[in-house]
Design a protein around this motif. Structure first.
Motif, PDB file in Angstrom:
ATOM      1  N   ILE A  12       0.843  -1.206   0.000  1.00  0.00           N
ATOM      2  CA  ILE A  12       0.000   0.000   0.000  1.00  0.00           C
ATOM      3  C   ILE A  12       0.875   1.252   0.000  1.00  0.00           C
ATOM      4  CG2 ILE A  12      -1.631   1.354   1.378  1.00  0.00           C
ATOM      5  CD1 ILE A  12      -2.796  -1.335   2.362  1.00  0.00           C
ATOM      6  N   ALA A  13       1.886   1.254   0.865  1.00  0.00           N
ATOM      7  CA  ALA A  13       2.766   2.430   0.953  1.00  0.00           C
ATOM      8  C   ALA A  13       3.496   2.658  -0.369  1.00  0.00           C
ATOM      9  CB  ALA A  13       3.762   2.245   2.093  1.00  0.00           C
ATOM     10  N   GLY A  14       3.920   1.570  -1.011  1.00  0.00           N
ATOM     11  CA  GLY A  14       4.583   1.706  -2.308  1.00  0.00           C
ATOM     12  C   GLY A  14       3.664   2.358  -3.332  1.00  0.00           C
ATOM     13  N   ASP A  15       2.395   1.932  -3.314  1.00  0.00           N
ATOM     14  CA  ASP A  15       1.415   2.513  -4.248  1.00  0.00           C
ATOM     15  C   ASP A  15       1.194   3.996  -3.956  1.00  0.00           C
ATOM     16  OD1 ASP A  15       1.113   0.078  -5.469  1.00  0.00           O
ATOM     17  OD2 ASP A  15      -0.740  -0.443  -4.419  1.00  0.00           O
ATOM     18  N   ILE A  16       1.033   4.316  -2.671  1.00  0.00           N
ATOM     19  CA  ILE A  16       0.740   5.705  -2.288  1.00  0.00           C
ATOM     20  C   ILE A  16       1.927   6.624  -2.593  1.00  0.00           C
ATOM     21  CG2 ILE A  16       0.289   7.268  -0.346  1.00  0.00           C
ATOM     22  CD1 ILE A  16      -2.164   5.639  -0.965  1.00  0.00           C
ATOM     23  N   PHE A  17       3.112   6.156  -2.251  1.00  0.00           N
ATOM     24  CA  PHE A  17       4.291   7.017  -2.394  1.00  0.00           C
ATOM     25  C   PHE A  17       4.982   6.848  -3.746  1.00  0.00           C
ATOM     26  CE2 PHE A  17       4.328   6.218   2.385  1.00  0.00           C
ATOM     27  CZ  PHE A  17       3.577   7.353   2.634  1.00  0.00           C
ATOM     28  N   ASN A  18       4.374   5.989  -4.588  1.00  0.00           N
ATOM     29  CA  ASN A  18       4.916   5.777  -5.932  1.00  0.00           C
ATOM     30  C   ASN A  18       6.373   5.309  -5.883  1.00  0.00           C
ATOM     31  OD1 ASN A  18       4.583   5.671  -8.700  1.00  0.00           O
ATOM     32  ND2 ASN A  18       5.303   7.777  -9.015  1.00  0.00           N
ATOM     33  N   LEU A  19       6.596   4.299  -5.024  1.00  0.00           N
ATOM     34  CA  LEU A  19       7.933   3.731  -4.860  1.00  0.00           C
ATOM     35  C   LEU A  19       7.837   2.213  -4.972  1.00  0.00           C
ATOM     36  CD1 LEU A  19       9.113   5.771  -1.733  1.00  0.00           C
ATOM     37  CD2 LEU A  19      10.026   5.980  -4.060  1.00  0.00           C
ATOM     38  N   PRO A  20       8.895   1.549  -5.402  1.00  0.00           N
ATOM     39  CA  PRO A  20       8.883   0.084  -5.395  1.00  0.00           C
ATOM     40  C   PRO A  20       8.733  -0.417  -3.961  1.00  0.00           C
ATOM     41  CG  PRO A  20      10.780   0.942  -6.603  1.00  0.00           C
ATOM     42  CD  PRO A  20      10.171   2.098  -5.896  1.00  0.00           C
ATOM     43  N   ALA A  21       7.820  -1.353  -3.764  1.00  0.00           N
ATOM     44  CA  ALA A  21       7.596  -1.861  -2.405  1.00  0.00           C
ATOM     45  C   ALA A  21       8.882  -2.414  -1.808  1.00  0.00           C
ATOM     46  CB  ALA A  21       6.504  -2.935  -2.430  1.00  0.00           C
ATOM     47  N   GLU A  22       9.713  -2.999  -2.659  1.00  0.00           N
ATOM     48  CA  GLU A  22      10.948  -3.622  -2.170  1.00  0.00           C
ATOM     49  C   GLU A  22      11.905  -2.590  -1.561  1.00  0.00           C
ATOM     50  OE1 GLU A  22       8.682  -5.514  -4.906  1.00  0.00           O
ATOM     51  OE2 GLU A  22       9.997  -3.878  -5.537  1.00  0.00           O
ATOM     52  N   SER A  23      11.732  -1.341  -1.939  1.00  0.00           N
ATOM     53  CA  SER A  23      12.648  -0.322  -1.425  1.00  0.00           C
ATOM     54  C   SER A  23      12.253   0.150  -0.027  1.00  0.00           C
ATOM     55  CB  SER A  23      12.675   0.888  -2.376  1.00  0.00           C
ATOM     56  OG  SER A  23      11.437   1.589  -2.319  1.00  0.00           O
ATOM     57  N   LEU A  24      11.084  -0.275   0.443  1.00  0.00           N
ATOM     58  CA  LEU A  24      10.593   0.191   1.743  1.00  0.00           C
ATOM     59  C   LEU A  24      10.979  -0.776   2.853  1.00  0.00           C
ATOM     60  CD1 LEU A  24       7.044   1.267   0.531  1.00  0.00           C
ATOM     61  CD2 LEU A  24       9.014   2.738   0.955  1.00  0.00           C
ATOM     62  N   GLN A  40      -0.345  12.965   1.883  1.00  0.00           N
ATOM     63  CA  GLN A  40      -0.096  11.576   1.518  1.00  0.00           C
ATOM     64  C   GLN A  40      -0.218  10.668   2.736  1.00  0.00           C
ATOM     65  OE1 GLN A  40      -0.687  11.121  -1.412  1.00  0.00           O
ATOM     66  NE2 GLN A  40       1.171  10.641  -2.534  1.00  0.00           N
ATOM     67  N   HIS A  41       0.079  11.206   3.897  1.00  0.00           N
ATOM     68  CA  HIS A  41      -0.113  10.435   5.128  1.00  0.00           C
ATOM     69  C   HIS A  41      -1.597  10.072   5.283  1.00  0.00           C
ATOM     70  CE1 HIS A  41       0.834   8.956   9.113  1.00  0.00           C
ATOM     71  NE2 HIS A  41      -0.126   9.699   9.630  1.00  0.00           N
ATOM     72  N   LEU A  42      -2.458  11.049   5.016  1.00  0.00           N
ATOM     73  CA  LEU A  42      -3.894  10.780   5.123  1.00  0.00           C
ATOM     74  C   LEU A  42      -4.345   9.792   4.055  1.00  0.00           C
ATOM     75  CD1 LEU A  42      -5.214  14.377   5.908  1.00  0.00           C
ATOM     76  CD2 LEU A  42      -4.643  12.542   7.504  1.00  0.00           C
ATOM     77  N   ASN A  43      -3.775   9.900   2.853  1.00  0.00           N
ATOM     78  CA  ASN A  43      -4.115   8.935   1.802  1.00  0.00           C
ATOM     79  C   ASN A  43      -3.681   7.524   2.208  1.00  0.00           C
ATOM     80  OD1 ASN A  43      -5.288  10.791   0.036  1.00  0.00           O
ATOM     81  ND2 ASN A  43      -3.308  11.362  -0.838  1.00  0.00           N
ATOM     82  N   LEU A  44      -2.528   7.426   2.839  1.00  0.00           N
ATOM     83  CA  LEU A  44      -2.045   6.131   3.309  1.00  0.00           C
ATOM     84  C   LEU A  44      -2.995   5.560   4.367  1.00  0.00           C
ATOM     85  CD1 LEU A  44       0.192   3.952   3.509  1.00  0.00           C
ATOM     86  CD2 LEU A  44       1.338   5.417   5.189  1.00  0.00           C
ATOM     87  N   VAL A  45      -3.412   6.405   5.296  1.00  0.00           N
ATOM     88  CA  VAL A  45      -4.300   5.938   6.364  1.00  0.00           C
ATOM     89  C   VAL A  45      -5.649   5.501   5.795  1.00  0.00           C
ATOM     90  CG1 VAL A  45      -5.513   6.601   8.475  1.00  0.00           C
ATOM     91  CG2 VAL A  45      -3.154   7.338   8.110  1.00  0.00           C
ATOM     92  N   LEU A  46      -6.179   6.269   4.839  1.00  0.00           N
ATOM     93  CA  LEU A  46      -7.447   5.883   4.213  1.00  0.00           C
ATOM     94  C   LEU A  46      -7.322   4.520   3.534  1.00  0.00           C
ATOM     95  CD1 LEU A  46      -8.869   9.122   2.516  1.00  0.00           C
ATOM     96  CD2 LEU A  46      -9.884   7.832   4.396  1.00  0.00           C
ATOM     97  N   ALA A  47      -6.220   4.313   2.827  1.00  0.00           N
ATOM     98  CA  ALA A  47      -6.009   3.040   2.126  1.00  0.00           C
ATOM     99  C   ALA A  47      -5.890   1.888   3.123  1.00  0.00           C
ATOM    100  CB  ALA A  47      -4.759   3.126   1.256  1.00  0.00           C
TER     101      ALA A  47
END
Lengths: 82, 141
Positions: A12-24, A40-47
């Motif tokens: 989810i965080a990768g999608d929200i922040f437009n980053l490869p999940a593997e990098s997180l 984006q924090h609020l978008n992450l929480v909603l997701a």
């Protein structure tokens, strides 16, 4: 930390922040991710609410200051609902 | 009057814009919106902001300019990362608790619980982020 919860949070965080999940990592936070701003924090929480069918309280928003903290919060809420 | 306020169901009270400096932005906003300003800037320590209200022909909604009053102000990041601009809509509601229950049912996120606000003579406000990615402020009538 439950690996299933962590992998879902990371995806989810990768999608929200437009980053490869593997990098997180669990330590990823607003300090380490440029695109993790207040909106984006609020978008992450909603997701996360949608994905895990949870309700996040205003007091919990500020505690969600890393992916590790978010994963642990989710696990705690899921456990308390079980 | 309190009884009149309770009759207010919901109305658009103001549109909020974040600026780096109210004093520097005031003339431009007044000109763009054909609005007038009484020169009053209100400091709200609990929100860590200063705000000013502009009126367009004495009618609703107002235009609100918001500037950060502290480094960690809630609007500081919006200002630094988005450059400021259109930030939120504020609705005045007759029943704040009911409004929050309703928006929660609709999937909105309550960002800040109701708390008194200096900009509105201590009337309570609450902040919500909707599932449509819109930041809303609710002002208790």
């Amino acid at each position: 930390m439950n690996s299933s919860t962590w992998e879902t949070v990371r995806r989810i965080a990768g999608d929200i922040f437009n980053l490869p999940a593997e990098s997180l990592t669990p330590q990823s936070s607003p300090e380490s991710i440029d695109s993790w701003d207040s909106l984006q924090h609020l978008n992450l929480v909603l997701a996360i609410e949608e994905q895990f069918a949870l309700e996040i309280d205003p007091e919990e928003l500020e505690r969600m200051n890393s992916l590790d903290a978010i994963s642990r919060l989710i696990e705690g809420k899921l456990a308390s609902e079980a | 009057m309190a009884s009149d306020r309770m009759n207010v169901r919901r109305r658009l009270h103001h549109v909020g814009f974040v600026v780096s400096s109210i004093a520097q932005a005031a003339d431009s906003y007044a000109l763009s919106f054909g609005a007038s300003w009484d020169g009053v800037i209100i400091h709200d320590p609990s929100q860590q902001t200063r705000v000013a209200f502009f009126s367009i022909d004495g009618a609703d909604p107002l235009i609100e300019l918001v500037e950060p009053a502290a480094e960690k102000s809630p609007v500081s990041q919006f200002l630094s990362q988005k450059g400021g601009g259109l930030h939120h809509l504020c609705y005045e509601v007759g029943d704040l608790a009911e409004q929050l229950r309703s928006i929660r049912t609709a999937g909105g996120l309550v960002v800040r619980k109701p708390a008194p606000a200096a900009a509105f003579d201590g009337r309570r406000i609450a902040w919500v982020y909707t599932r449509d990615r819109v930041l809303l402020e609710y002002l208790e009538a």
